[in-house]
Design a protein around this motif. Structure first.
Motif, PDB file in Angstrom:
ATOM      1  N   GLY A 124       0.806  -1.219   0.000  1.00  0.00           N
ATOM      2  CA  GLY A 124       0.000   0.000   0.000  1.00  0.00           C
ATOM      3  C   GLY A 124       0.831   1.257   0.000  1.00  0.00           C
ATOM      4  N   GLU A 125       0.130   2.365   0.008  1.00  0.00           N
ATOM      5  CA  GLU A 125       0.780   3.666  -0.037  1.00  0.00           C
ATOM      6  C   GLU A 125       1.523   3.959   1.260  1.00  0.00           C
ATOM      7  OE1 GLU A 125      -1.820   6.468  -2.911  1.00  0.00           O
ATOM      8  OE2 GLU A 125      -2.760   6.059  -0.974  1.00  0.00           O
ATOM      9  N   GLY A 126       2.467   4.889   1.164  1.00  0.00           N
ATOM     10  CA  GLY A 126       3.221   5.352   2.316  1.00  0.00           C
ATOM     11  C   GLY A 126       3.296   6.866   2.287  1.00  0.00           C
ATOM     12  N   LEU A 127       4.218   7.423   3.041  1.00  0.00           N
ATOM     13  CA  LEU A 127       4.381   8.877   3.057  1.00  0.00           C
ATOM     14  C   LEU A 127       4.865   9.406   1.710  1.00  0.00           C
ATOM     15  CD1 LEU A 127       6.043   9.401   6.563  1.00  0.00           C
ATOM     16  CD2 LEU A 127       3.687   9.933   5.889  1.00  0.00           C
ATOM     17  N   LYS A 128       5.739   8.632   1.043  1.00  0.00           N
ATOM     18  CA  LYS A 128       6.355   9.086  -0.207  1.00  0.00           C
ATOM     19  C   LYS A 128       5.943   8.252  -1.418  1.00  0.00           C
ATOM     20  CE  LYS A 128      10.376  10.659   2.350  1.00  0.00           C
ATOM     21  NZ  LYS A 128      11.800  10.498   2.564  1.00  0.00           N
ATOM     22  N   THR A 129       5.091   7.264  -1.212  1.00  0.00           N
ATOM     23  CA  THR A 129       4.662   6.383  -2.299  1.00  0.00           C
ATOM     24  C   THR A 129       3.164   6.511  -2.461  1.00  0.00           C
ATOM     25  OG1 THR A 129       6.436   4.848  -1.728  1.00  0.00           O
ATOM     26  CG2 THR A 129       4.698   4.019  -3.172  1.00  0.00           C
ATOM     27  N   LYS A 130       2.734   6.860  -3.676  1.00  0.00           N
ATOM     28  CA  LYS A 130       1.316   7.122  -3.909  1.00  0.00           C
ATOM     29  C   LYS A 130       0.844   6.473  -5.210  1.00  0.00           C
ATOM     30  CE  LYS A 130       1.138   9.854  -0.350  1.00  0.00           C
ATOM     31  NZ  LYS A 130       0.587   9.339   0.874  1.00  0.00           N
ATOM     32  N   ILE A 131      -0.422   6.093  -5.200  1.00  0.00           N
ATOM     33  CA  ILE A 131      -1.092   5.699  -6.431  1.00  0.00           C
ATOM     34  C   ILE A 131      -1.461   7.000  -7.122  1.00  0.00           C
ATOM     35  CG2 ILE A 131      -3.157   4.610  -7.393  1.00  0.00           C
ATOM     36  CD1 ILE A 131      -3.077   2.756  -4.857  1.00  0.00           C
ATOM     37  N   ILE A 132      -1.136   7.122  -8.403  1.00  0.00           N
ATOM     38  CA  ILE A 132      -1.413   8.356  -9.142  1.00  0.00           C
ATOM     39  C   ILE A 132      -2.918   8.456  -9.385  1.00  0.00           C
ATOM     40  CG2 ILE A 132      -0.993   9.655 -11.272  1.00  0.00           C
ATOM     41  CD1 ILE A 132       1.497   9.309  -9.506  1.00  0.00           C
ATOM     42  N   ASN A 133      -3.483   9.611  -9.026  1.00  0.00           N
ATOM     43  CA  ASN A 133      -4.898   9.858  -9.279  1.00  0.00           C
ATOM     44  C   ASN A 133      -5.078  11.338  -9.641  1.00  0.00           C
ATOM     45  OD1 ASN A 133      -5.055  11.400  -6.835  1.00  0.00           O
ATOM     46  ND2 ASN A 133      -5.304   9.496  -5.682  1.00  0.00           N
ATOM     47  N   ASP A 134      -6.311  11.737  -9.896  1.00  0.00           N
ATOM     48  CA  ASP A 134      -6.576  13.121 -10.297  1.00  0.00           C
ATOM     49  C   ASP A 134      -6.175  14.129  -9.229  1.00  0.00           C
ATOM     50  OD1 ASP A 134      -7.530  12.270 -12.731  1.00  0.00           O
ATOM     51  OD2 ASP A 134      -9.634  12.247 -12.095  1.00  0.00           O
ATOM     52  N   GLU A 164      10.323   3.156  -1.051  1.00  0.00           N
ATOM     53  CA  GLU A 164      10.021   3.391   0.361  1.00  0.00           C
ATOM     54  C   GLU A 164       9.869   2.067   1.114  1.00  0.00           C
ATOM     55  OE1 GLU A 164       6.735   5.886   3.019  1.00  0.00           O
ATOM     56  OE2 GLU A 164       6.572   5.866   0.841  1.00  0.00           O
ATOM     57  N   GLN A 165      10.450   2.007   2.302  1.00  0.00           N
ATOM     58  CA  GLN A 165      10.387   0.784   3.118  1.00  0.00           C
ATOM     59  C   GLN A 165       8.968   0.501   3.605  1.00  0.00           C
ATOM     60  OE1 GLN A 165      13.089   1.637   6.361  1.00  0.00           O
ATOM     61  NE2 GLN A 165      11.458   2.385   7.662  1.00  0.00           N
ATOM     62  N   GLY A 166       8.760  -0.726   4.064  1.00  0.00           N
ATOM     63  CA  GLY A 166       7.482  -1.108   4.665  1.00  0.00           C
ATOM     64  C   GLY A 166       6.441  -1.532   3.640  1.00  0.00           C
ATOM     65  N   LEU A 167       5.208  -1.085   3.838  1.00  0.00           N
ATOM     66  CA  LEU A 167       4.105  -1.483   2.960  1.00  0.00           C
ATOM     67  C   LEU A 167       4.349  -1.121   1.490  1.00  0.00           C
ATOM     68  CD1 LEU A 167       0.981  -0.710   5.201  1.00  0.00           C
ATOM     69  CD2 LEU A 167       1.983  -2.947   4.653  1.00  0.00           C
ATOM     70  N   PRO A 168       4.853   0.096   1.174  1.00  0.00           N
ATOM     71  CA  PRO A 168       5.111   0.406  -0.227  1.00  0.00           C
ATOM     72  C   PRO A 168       6.124  -0.561  -0.859  1.00  0.00           C
ATOM     73  CG  PRO A 168       5.085   2.418   1.051  1.00  0.00           C
ATOM     74  CD  PRO A 168       5.055   1.270   2.029  1.00  0.00           C
ATOM     75  N   TYR A 169       7.172  -0.898  -0.113  1.00  0.00           N
ATOM     76  CA  TYR A 169       8.177  -1.850  -0.601  1.00  0.00           C
ATOM     77  C   TYR A 169       7.514  -3.191  -0.914  1.00  0.00           C
ATOM     78  CZ  TYR A 169      12.461  -4.685  -0.673  1.00  0.00           C
ATOM     79  OH  TYR A 169      13.474  -5.536  -1.041  1.00  0.00           O
ATOM     80  N   ASN A 170       6.735  -3.692   0.042  1.00  0.00           N
ATOM     81  CA  ASN A 170       6.068  -4.987  -0.159  1.00  0.00           C
ATOM     82  C   ASN A 170       5.131  -4.946  -1.361  1.00  0.00           C
ATOM     83  OD1 ASN A 170       7.363  -5.944   2.134  1.00  0.00           O
ATOM     84  ND2 ASN A 170       5.639  -5.480   3.467  1.00  0.00           N
ATOM     85  N   GLY A 171       4.342  -3.889  -1.458  1.00  0.00           N
ATOM     86  CA  GLY A 171       3.387  -3.770  -2.561  1.00  0.00           C
ATOM     87  C   GLY A 171       4.057  -3.686  -3.918  1.00  0.00           C
ATOM     88  N   LEU A 172       5.103  -2.864  -4.018  1.00  0.00           N
ATOM     89  CA  LEU A 172       5.806  -2.739  -5.310  1.00  0.00           C
ATOM     90  C   LEU A 172       6.562  -4.018  -5.645  1.00  0.00           C
ATOM     91  CD1 LEU A 172       6.915   0.977  -5.183  1.00  0.00           C
ATOM     92  CD2 LEU A 172       5.505  -0.097  -6.952  1.00  0.00           C
ATOM     93  N   TYR A 173       7.169  -4.641  -4.655  1.00  0.00           N
ATOM     94  CA  TYR A 173       7.867  -5.905  -4.890  1.00  0.00           C
ATOM     95  C   TYR A 173       6.905  -6.943  -5.470  1.00  0.00           C
ATOM     96  CZ  TYR A 173      10.470 -10.213  -3.807  1.00  0.00           C
ATOM     97  OH  TYR A 173      11.098 -11.434  -3.882  1.00  0.00           O
TER      98      TYR A 173
END
Length: 142
Positions: free
Chosen positions: A15-25, A118-127
């Motif tokens: 999932g998203e983190g402080l510096k990792t985002k799903i691009i939206n409007d 980004e470490q944590g949830l963003p890392y897991n999600g992107l991996y």
């Protein structure tokens, strides 16, 4: 269809983190400067943005990233291996996998790239998202 699948895997496995985002409007304008090189049929999906020297962008067609100012651009279809960059993490004395920030990508022409995220949830999600992309690529080769 692929776009929704990639985002779904990212959300489900991390999932998203402080510096990792799903691009939206709502946030597209914030990252627009990184979208100028995209092709007409290319859609930005997920971004990790630390600064202009360190960022990662997954689109429906490519992985673009800049690590310490060195940028790379890989077609999603060229990725045949994804794994944590364990040697690099251990060299920096990071032993806890929850604190990992780097992934190593291998392409069809045996090139290796290390990208920072980004470490944590963003890392897991992107991996997991990149692993899904890679698995589909390997199946098409065989």
């Amino acid at each position: 269809m692929t776009n929704h699948l990639y985002i779904s895997i990212f959300k489900r496995k991390g999932g998203e983190g402080l510096k990792t985002k799903i691009i939206n409007d709502n946030n597209r304008k914030q990252y627009e400067s990184l979208f100028f090189g995209l092709e007409n049929n290319e859609t930005p999906l997920i971004i990790f943005f630390e600064n202009m020297q360190n960022w990662f962008l997954l689109t429906n067609l490519r992985i673009l990233f800049c690590s310490e100012g060195a940028s790379s651009n890989l077609k999603n279809t060229d990725i045949i291996e994804v794994q944590p960059a364990i040697q690099e993490e251990f060299k920096d004395k990071i032993m806890d996998k929850e604190k990992f920030t780097r992934l190593k990508l291998k392409t069809r022409n045996n090139q290796f790239f290390t990208c920072k995220i980004e470490q944590g949830l963003p890392y897991n999600g992107l991996y997991q998202t990149l692993h899904f992309i890679m698995t589909n690529n390997v199946q098409t080769i065989e």
